[in-house]
Design a protein around this motif. Structure first.
Motif, PDB file in Angstrom:
ATOM      1  N   PRO A 176       0.790  -1.222   0.000  1.00 52.66           N
ATOM      2  CA  PRO A 176       0.000   0.000   0.000  1.00 52.66           C
ATOM      3  C   PRO A 176       0.826   1.276   0.000  1.00 52.66           C
ATOM      4  CG  PRO A 176      -0.149  -1.136   2.105  1.00 52.66           C
ATOM      5  CD  PRO A 176       0.508  -2.074   1.143  1.00 52.66           C
ATOM      6  N   ASN A 177       0.335   2.208  -0.801  1.00 51.18           N
ATOM      7  CA  ASN A 177       0.864   3.574  -0.922  1.00 51.18           C
ATOM      8  C   ASN A 177       2.166   3.669  -1.709  1.00 51.18           C
ATOM      9  OD1 ASN A 177      -1.251   4.850   0.605  1.00 51.18           O
ATOM     10  ND2 ASN A 177      -0.380   3.873   2.402  1.00 51.18           N
ATOM     11  N   LEU A 178       2.758   2.537  -2.057  1.00 47.17           N
ATOM     12  CA  LEU A 178       4.022   2.609  -2.794  1.00 47.17           C
ATOM     13  C   LEU A 178       3.812   3.060  -4.242  1.00 47.17           C
ATOM     14  CD1 LEU A 178       5.648  -0.361  -0.968  1.00 47.17           C
ATOM     15  CD2 LEU A 178       6.651   1.920  -1.131  1.00 47.17           C
TER      16      LEU A 178
ATOM     17  N   ARG B 168       5.675  12.240  -3.076  1.00 46.49           N
ATOM     18  CA  ARG B 168       5.627  12.854  -1.740  1.00 46.49           C
ATOM     19  C   ARG B 168       6.747  12.270  -0.896  1.00 46.49           C
ATOM     20  NH1 ARG B 168       0.909  10.891   0.968  1.00 46.49           N
ATOM     21  NH2 ARG B 168       1.883  11.924   2.725  1.00 46.49           N
ATOM     22  N   GLU B 169       7.053  12.921   0.209  1.00 46.17           N
ATOM     23  CA  GLU B 169       8.026  12.424   1.196  1.00 46.17           C
ATOM     24  C   GLU B 169       9.356  11.978   0.579  1.00 46.17           C
ATOM     25  OE1 GLU B 169       6.558  10.737   4.795  1.00 46.17           O
ATOM     26  OE2 GLU B 169       4.729  10.085   3.782  1.00 46.17           O
ATOM     27  N   PRO B 170       9.962  12.826  -0.280  1.00 49.45           N
ATOM     28  CA  PRO B 170      11.236  12.415  -0.888  1.00 49.45           C
ATOM     29  C   PRO B 170      12.357  12.274   0.138  1.00 49.45           C
ATOM     30  CG  PRO B 170      10.744  14.705  -1.412  1.00 49.45           C
ATOM     31  CD  PRO B 170       9.506  14.134  -0.778  1.00 49.45           C
TER      32      PRO B 170
ATOM     33  N   ILE C 252      12.223  10.741   2.867  1.00 47.33           N
ATOM     34  CA  ILE C 252      12.210   9.366   3.394  1.00 47.33           C
ATOM     35  C   ILE C 252      12.356   8.356   2.265  1.00 47.33           C
ATOM     36  CG2 ILE C 252      10.861   7.625   4.645  1.00 47.33           C
ATOM     37  CD1 ILE C 252       9.405   9.906   6.075  1.00 47.33           C
ATOM     38  N   TYR C 253      11.623   8.574   1.176  1.00 43.92           N
ATOM     39  CA  TYR C 253      11.523   7.526   0.146  1.00 43.92           C
ATOM     40  C   TYR C 253      12.234   7.852  -1.161  1.00 43.92           C
ATOM     41  CZ  TYR C 253       8.027   5.797   3.398  1.00 43.92           C
ATOM     42  OH  TYR C 253       7.399   5.347   4.529  1.00 43.92           O
ATOM     43  N   GLY C 254      12.829   9.059  -1.263  1.00 48.62           N
ATOM     44  CA  GLY C 254      13.576   9.412  -2.465  1.00 48.62           C
ATOM     45  C   GLY C 254      12.683   9.974  -3.561  1.00 48.62           C
TER      46      GLY C 254
ATOM     47  N   HIS D 112      12.713  -2.855   2.321  1.00 44.91           N
ATOM     48  CA  HIS D 112      12.160  -1.573   2.741  1.00 44.91           C
ATOM     49  C   HIS D 112      13.086  -0.465   2.268  1.00 44.91           C
ATOM     50  CE1 HIS D 112       9.183  -3.560   5.157  1.00 44.91           C
ATOM     51  NE2 HIS D 112      10.142  -4.354   5.580  1.00 44.91           N
ATOM     52  N   ILE D 113      12.500   0.560   1.721  1.00 43.94           N
ATOM     53  CA  ILE D 113      13.284   1.682   1.212  1.00 43.94           C
ATOM     54  C   ILE D 113      13.952   2.408   2.375  1.00 43.94           C
ATOM     55  CG2 ILE D 113      13.145   3.892  -0.002  1.00 43.94           C
ATOM     56  CD1 ILE D 113      10.660   2.625  -1.488  1.00 43.94           C
ATOM     57  N   SER D 114      13.189   2.636   3.424  1.00 50.20           N
ATOM     58  CA  SER D 114      13.720   3.319   4.608  1.00 50.20           C
ATOM     59  C   SER D 114      14.230   2.295   5.609  1.00 50.20           C
ATOM     60  CB  SER D 114      12.624   4.183   5.254  1.00 50.20           C
ATOM     61  OG  SER D 114      11.561   3.361   5.731  1.00 50.20           O
TER      62      SER D 114
ATOM     63  N   LYS E 245      15.121   2.706  12.351  1.00 52.59           N
ATOM     64  CA  LYS E 245      15.534   4.068  12.718  1.00 52.59           C
ATOM     65  C   LYS E 245      14.320   4.988  12.832  1.00 52.59           C
ATOM     66  CE  LYS E 245      19.201   7.114  10.960  1.00 52.59           C
ATOM     67  NZ  LYS E 245      19.947   7.428   9.730  1.00 52.59           N
ATOM     68  N   ARG E 246      13.128   4.408  12.626  1.00 54.33           N
ATOM     69  CA  ARG E 246      11.903   5.212  12.578  1.00 54.33           C
ATOM     70  C   ARG E 246      11.049   4.953  13.833  1.00 54.33           C
ATOM     71  NH1 ARG E 246       9.343   4.895   6.735  1.00 54.33           N
ATOM     72  NH2 ARG E 246       8.180   6.658   7.648  1.00 54.33           N
ATOM     73  N   GLU E 247       9.756   5.217  13.737  1.00 54.77           N
ATOM     74  CA  GLU E 247       8.875   5.074  14.902  1.00 54.77           C
ATOM     75  C   GLU E 247       8.885   3.627  15.392  1.00 54.77           C
ATOM     76  OE1 GLU E 247       8.023   6.061  11.823  1.00 54.77           O
ATOM     77  OE2 GLU E 247       6.426   7.559  11.842  1.00 54.77           O
TER      78      GLU E 247
HETATM   79  O1  CA2 Z   1      10.489   1.836   3.957  1.00 58.84           O
HETATM   80  C1  CA2 Z   1       9.645   1.196   3.342  1.00 58.84           C
HETATM   81  O2  CA2 Z   1       9.820   0.770   2.202  1.00 58.84           O
HETATM   82  C2  CA2 Z   1       8.266   0.947   3.982  1.00 58.84           C
HETATM   83  O3  CA2 Z   1       7.874  -0.394   3.680  1.00 58.84           O
HETATM   84  C3  CA2 Z   1       7.317   1.942   3.340  1.00 58.84           C
HETATM   85  C4  CA2 Z   1       5.913   1.943   3.954  1.00 58.84           C
HETATM   86  C5  CA2 Z   1       5.993   2.061   5.474  1.00 58.84           C
HETATM   87  O4  CA2 Z   1       4.688   1.923   6.029  1.00 58.84           O
HETATM   88  C6  CA2 Z   1       6.897   1.006   6.079  1.00 58.84           C
HETATM   89  O5  CA2 Z   1       6.960   1.207   7.478  1.00 58.84           O
HETATM   90  C7  CA2 Z   1       8.299   1.103   5.494  1.00 58.84           C
HETATM   91  C8  CA2 Z   1       5.088   3.135   3.448  1.00 58.84           C
HETATM   92  C9  CA2 Z   1       5.066   3.291   1.976  1.00 58.84           C
HETATM   93  C10 CA2 Z   1       4.450   4.620   1.648  1.00 58.84           C
HETATM   94  O6  CA2 Z   1       5.047   5.091   0.482  1.00 58.84           O
HETATM   95  C11 CA2 Z   1       4.884   6.404   0.154  1.00 58.84           C
HETATM   96  C12 CA2 Z   1       5.694   6.890  -0.831  1.00 58.84           C
HETATM   97  C13 CA2 Z   1       5.606   8.202  -1.193  1.00 58.84           C
HETATM   98  C14 CA2 Z   1       4.697   9.034  -0.577  1.00 58.84           C
HETATM   99  C15 CA2 Z   1       3.878   8.543   0.406  1.00 58.84           C
HETATM  100  C16 CA2 Z   1       3.967   7.215   0.775  1.00 58.84           C
END
Ligand code: CA2
Length: 145
Positions: free
Chosen positions: A10-12, A18-20, A22-24, A100-102, A106-108
């Protein structure tokens, strides 16, 4: 050889929008192209799917029992909630690589535990989208090619 199944949860689909921090900046299409190029260089193929629906991911994992050699999966937030995904992956006999990308550690605190890690043969976190290339390479190695 059957393809390596690359699943994103979900959300990938929002990657790169968004959120570059954290996710680039790379998009999901960029990630899928990276996986395809990495597999091709090793003489393999990938099939990539993304869904925001838990049941759809589970159905693809079930189908993979017959039509995929390995699974690379970023389960998104289902990582931290889904015993159902763990059970589905446990019924798959080939290599499973969790990515996992992040760096979830190191997060919550609620991101520190992964149900999927109970089945994964390897876990890659915090390497950015390059982690998908590492995951495909590890799947190839475990397939013995
Ligand atoms: O670090 C990861 O790849 C995660 O699996 C990403 C999930 C997060 O819930 C996991 O804890 C770690 C969230 C993906 C959301 O992706 C987005 C990308 C861009 C903008 C918003 C959300």
């Amino acid at each position: 050889m059957k393809p390596i199944l690359v699943l994103n949860g979900p959300n990938l689909n929002l990657l790169g929008t968004r959120e570059p921090g954290i996710y680039g900046h790379e998009t999901l299409a960029d990630v899928e192209a990276l996986c395809a190029a990495t597999a091709t260089a090793a003489g393999h193929t990938v099939r990539c799917n993304q869904s925001n629906r838990e049941y759809e991911l589970i159905d693809w994992i079930h189908a993979a029992r017959a039509d995929a050699a390995a699974i690379v999966i970023n389960p998104g937030a289902f990582t931290h909630t889904s015993v159902a995904l763990l059970d589905a992956l446990s019924a798959f006999e080939g290599p499973v690589i969790e990515v996992h990308i992040s760096n979830i550690h190191k997060r919550e605190p609620f991101r520190h535990h992964s149900y999927v890690s109970g089945r994964a043969d390897a876990v890659i976190a915090g390497a950015g989208v390059q982690g998908y290339a590492f995951a495909v390479m590890r799947a190839v190695r475990l397939l013995g090619a």
